[in-house]
Design an enzyme around this catalytic site. Structure first.
Site, PDB file in Angstrom:
ATOM      1  N   ASP A  46       0.849  -1.194   0.000  1.00 16.91           N
ATOM      2  CA  ASP A  46       0.000   0.000   0.000  1.00 16.91           C
ATOM      3  C   ASP A  46       0.883   1.242   0.000  1.00 16.91           C
ATOM      4  OD1 ASP A  46      -2.219   1.908   0.768  1.00 16.91           O
ATOM      5  OD2 ASP A  46      -3.290   0.059   1.196  1.00 16.91           O
ATOM      6  N   ASP A  72       3.219   1.927  -4.596  1.00 16.79           N
ATOM      7  CA  ASP A  72       2.285   2.796  -5.311  1.00 16.79           C
ATOM      8  C   ASP A  72       2.014   2.086  -6.634  1.00 16.79           C
ATOM      9  OD1 ASP A  72       1.041   4.621  -6.967  1.00 16.79           O
ATOM     10  OD2 ASP A  72       2.212   6.332  -6.253  1.00 16.79           O
ATOM     11  N   TYR A 164     -14.650   6.570 -12.231  1.00 18.55           N
ATOM     12  CA  TYR A 164     -14.621   5.329 -11.445  1.00 18.55           C
ATOM     13  C   TYR A 164     -15.256   4.180 -12.238  1.00 18.55           C
ATOM     14  CZ  TYR A 164     -15.218   2.279  -7.349  1.00 18.55           C
ATOM     15  OH  TYR A 164     -15.179   1.229  -6.463  1.00 18.55           O
ATOM     16  N   VAL A 197     -19.743  -1.992   0.174  1.00 16.86           N
ATOM     17  CA  VAL A 197     -18.995  -2.661   1.239  1.00 16.86           C
ATOM     18  C   VAL A 197     -18.646  -1.597   2.275  1.00 16.86           C
ATOM     19  CG1 VAL A 197     -17.042  -4.162   1.778  1.00 16.86           C
ATOM     20  CG2 VAL A 197     -17.903  -4.061  -0.578  1.00 16.86           C
ATOM     21  N   THR A 199     -16.376   0.276   4.193  1.00 20.07           N
ATOM     22  CA  THR A 199     -14.934   0.557   4.293  1.00 20.07           C
ATOM     23  C   THR A 199     -14.748   2.076   4.317  1.00 20.07           C
ATOM     24  OG1 THR A 199     -14.487   0.815   1.922  1.00 20.07           O
ATOM     25  CG2 THR A 199     -14.447  -1.441   2.775  1.00 20.07           C
TER      26      THR A 199
HETATM   27  N1  LIG Z   1     -16.219   0.023  -0.554  1.00 21.90           N
HETATM   28  C1  LIG Z   1     -17.057  -0.241  -1.542  1.00 21.90           C
HETATM   29  O1  LIG Z   1     -18.287  -0.065  -1.424  1.00 21.90           O
HETATM   30  C2  LIG Z   1     -16.531  -0.796  -2.849  1.00 21.90           C
HETATM   31  C3  LIG Z   1     -17.441  -1.327  -3.763  1.00 21.90           C
HETATM   32  C4  LIG Z   1     -16.975  -1.866  -4.952  1.00 21.90           C
HETATM   33  C5  LIG Z   1     -15.625  -1.896  -5.216  1.00 21.90           C
HETATM   34  N2  LIG Z   1     -14.765  -1.375  -4.315  1.00 21.90           N
HETATM   35  C6  LIG Z   1     -13.338  -1.461  -4.627  1.00 21.90           C
HETATM   36  O2  LIG Z   1     -12.707  -2.261  -3.659  1.00 21.90           O
HETATM   37  C7  LIG Z   1     -11.316  -1.920  -3.588  1.00 21.90           C
HETATM   38  C8  LIG Z   1     -10.916  -1.723  -2.140  1.00 21.90           C
HETATM   39  O3  LIG Z   1     -11.536  -0.554  -1.649  1.00 21.90           O
HETATM   40  P1  LIG Z   1     -12.037  -0.399  -0.151  1.00 21.90           P
HETATM   41  O4  LIG Z   1     -13.494  -0.335  -0.195  1.00 21.90           O
HETATM   42  O5  LIG Z   1     -11.384  -1.414   0.726  1.00 21.90           O
HETATM   43  O6  LIG Z   1     -11.519   1.081   0.159  1.00 21.90           O
HETATM   44  P2  LIG Z   1     -10.256   1.624   0.999  1.00 21.90           P
HETATM   45  O7  LIG Z   1     -10.149   3.054   0.628  1.00 21.90           O
HETATM   46  O8  LIG Z   1     -10.397   1.264   2.426  1.00 21.90           O
HETATM   47  O9  LIG Z   1      -9.024   0.782   0.423  1.00 21.90           O
HETATM   48  C9  LIG Z   1      -8.335   1.135  -0.750  1.00 21.90           C
HETATM   49  C10 LIG Z   1      -6.856   0.955  -0.473  1.00 21.90           C
HETATM   50  O10 LIG Z   1      -6.147   1.238  -1.690  1.00 21.90           O
HETATM   51  C11 LIG Z   1      -4.991   1.978  -1.321  1.00 21.90           C
HETATM   52  N3  LIG Z   1      -4.470   2.750  -2.449  1.00 21.90           N
HETATM   53  C12 LIG Z   1      -4.987   3.869  -3.009  1.00 21.90           C
HETATM   54  N4  LIG Z   1      -4.178   4.325  -3.980  1.00 21.90           N
HETATM   55  C13 LIG Z   1      -3.117   3.473  -4.032  1.00 21.90           C
HETATM   56  C14 LIG Z   1      -1.949   3.395  -4.832  1.00 21.90           C
HETATM   57  N5  LIG Z   1      -1.675   4.323  -5.770  1.00 21.90           N
HETATM   58  N6  LIG Z   1      -1.092   2.377  -4.621  1.00 21.90           N
HETATM   59  C15 LIG Z   1      -1.341   1.449  -3.663  1.00 21.90           C
HETATM   60  N7  LIG Z   1      -2.415   1.463  -2.871  1.00 21.90           N
HETATM   61  C16 LIG Z   1      -3.301   2.468  -3.056  1.00 21.90           C
HETATM   62  C17 LIG Z   1      -5.467   2.887  -0.188  1.00 21.90           C
HETATM   63  O11 LIG Z   1      -4.387   3.439   0.529  1.00 21.90           O
HETATM   64  C18 LIG Z   1      -6.336   1.925   0.605  1.00 21.90           C
HETATM   65  O12 LIG Z   1      -5.594   1.234   1.580  1.00 21.90           O
HETATM   66  C19 LIG Z   1     -11.147  -0.684  -4.465  1.00 21.90           C
HETATM   67  O13 LIG Z   1     -10.649  -1.070  -5.728  1.00 21.90           O
HETATM   68  C20 LIG Z   1     -12.566  -0.166  -4.601  1.00 21.90           C
HETATM   69  O14 LIG Z   1     -12.756   0.589  -5.771  1.00 21.90           O
HETATM   70  C21 LIG Z   1     -15.171  -0.829  -3.135  1.00 21.90           C
END
Ligand SMILES: NC(=O)c1ccc[n+]([C@@H]2O[C@H](COP(=O)([O-])OP(=O)(O)OC[C@H]3O[C@@H](n4cnc5c(N)ncnc54)[C@H](O)[C@@H]3O)[C@@H](O)[C@H]2O)c1
Length: 254
Positions: A46, A72, A164, A197, A199
């Site tokens: 991360d 990254d 997105y 989800v 988060t």
């Molecule tokens: N939360 C929801 O409702 C939902 C629904 C559908 C899909 N998603 C997808 O699930 C995945 C996880 O998201 P989440 O809900 O756990 O959110 P989150 O924001 O808690 O987690 C995302 C993580 O990605 C990391 N990140 C961001 N940019 C980065 C980079 N350049 N390099 C490395 N790491 C990076 C962040 O630091 C964070 O730890 C994402 O791809 C998101 O789009 C989330």
């Protein structure tokens, strides 16, 4: 939804090496914990180094085999550093979860092209770079499996989410094509399609986000997504490639 239900799951991933992007928190952290609890050696990567290292310390105290790496996903050199690290330590990679993602909400007509590029860069190019740089290590893996995290806003459109949704739709095309190109190398590639989800990503969403349109009338617990990832990563999914696993409480059934 009790996490214990999942963490007593069978040891399907003994000896497997897994890398999870965006692994410091949210779904990525849940995937890391679940895969390690099924026996995998896990690397959570991360940009949130402090959060990630603290989280990993807590997991280590629990006896789980999880390490933190800075990554990254938009930087090819970060990916090659990790590839070299994994090559030196294990000579292979068995599981890659391209989970890192960011979001921005607003009308397409007002979207700053820099924000557009940034979202596409992290959400889509990040996964492409992961697939490309890790391909040689995945070829050496056992039952190798790549899971790309899309979204219900990939197959469908969503007002205010143009960048997105474009990135998440792109991930579906990337996953299918990678599955076709990598099948001969013994690598399966699938997309995870979560609904809402709970988060940090969506905690600022107004009116419960997609909850009103979700037949099960709630967001998922992260452990419910981690269970799906563990299935796709395991040999239980040995004939599953090039497809999408939708975990959305019925959102897409409409
Ligand atoms: N939360 C929801 O409702 C939902 C629904 C559908 C899909 N998603 C997808 O699930 C995945 C996880 O998201 P989440 O809900 O756990 O959110 P989150 O924001 O808690 O987690 C995302 C993580 O990605 C990391 N990140 C961001 N940019 C980065 C980079 N350049 N390099 C490395 N790491 C990076 C962040 O630091 C964070 O730890 C994402 O791809 C998101 O789009 C989330």
């Amino acid at each position: 939804m009790s996490e214990e239900n999942h963490y007593s799951a069978p040891q399907r991933l003994n000896g497997r090496v897994a890398l999870i992007t965006g692994g410091a928190r949210g779904q990525g952290a849940a995937h890391a914990r679940r895969l390690a609890s099924e026996g995998a050696t896990v690397y959570a990567a991360d940009v949130l180094d402090e959060v990630g290292r603290e989280q990993v310390q807590a997991w280590t105290d629990e006896g789980l085999d999880i390490s933190y790496l800075h990554l990254d996903v938009t930087r090819r050199e970060d990916w090659t550093d990790i590839r070299d690290h994994l090559h030196e330590r294990h000579g292979r990679l068995d599981i890659l979860v391209n989970n890192a993602g960011i979001i921005d909400v607003g009308p397409l007509s007002e979207l700053d092209p820099e924000v557009w590029n940034c979202i596409l860069n992290v959400n889509l190019t990040g996964a492409f770079l992961g697939l490309q740089t890790m391909h040689p290590l995945l070829k050496e893996g056992t039952g190798s499996s790549v899971i790309n995290t899309s979204s219900i806003f990939g197959p469908s459109g969503a007002v205010g989410y143009s960048a997105y949704a474009a990135s998440k739709a792109g991930l579906l095309g990337l996953s299918r094509t990678a599955a076709l190109e990598m099948a001969d190398d013994g690598i399966r590639v699938n997309a995870l399609v979560p609904g809402g989800v709970s988060t940090p990503l969506n905690e600022a969403e107004k009116d419960g986000g997609v909850i009103p349109e979700t037949p099960m009338a709630r967001r998922a617990h992260v452990s419910e997504l981690a269970a799906a990832v563990a299935f796709l990563a395991s040999d239980d999914a040995s004939f599953v490639t090039g497809t999408e696993l939708v975990v959305d409480g019925g959102f897409s059934a409409r």
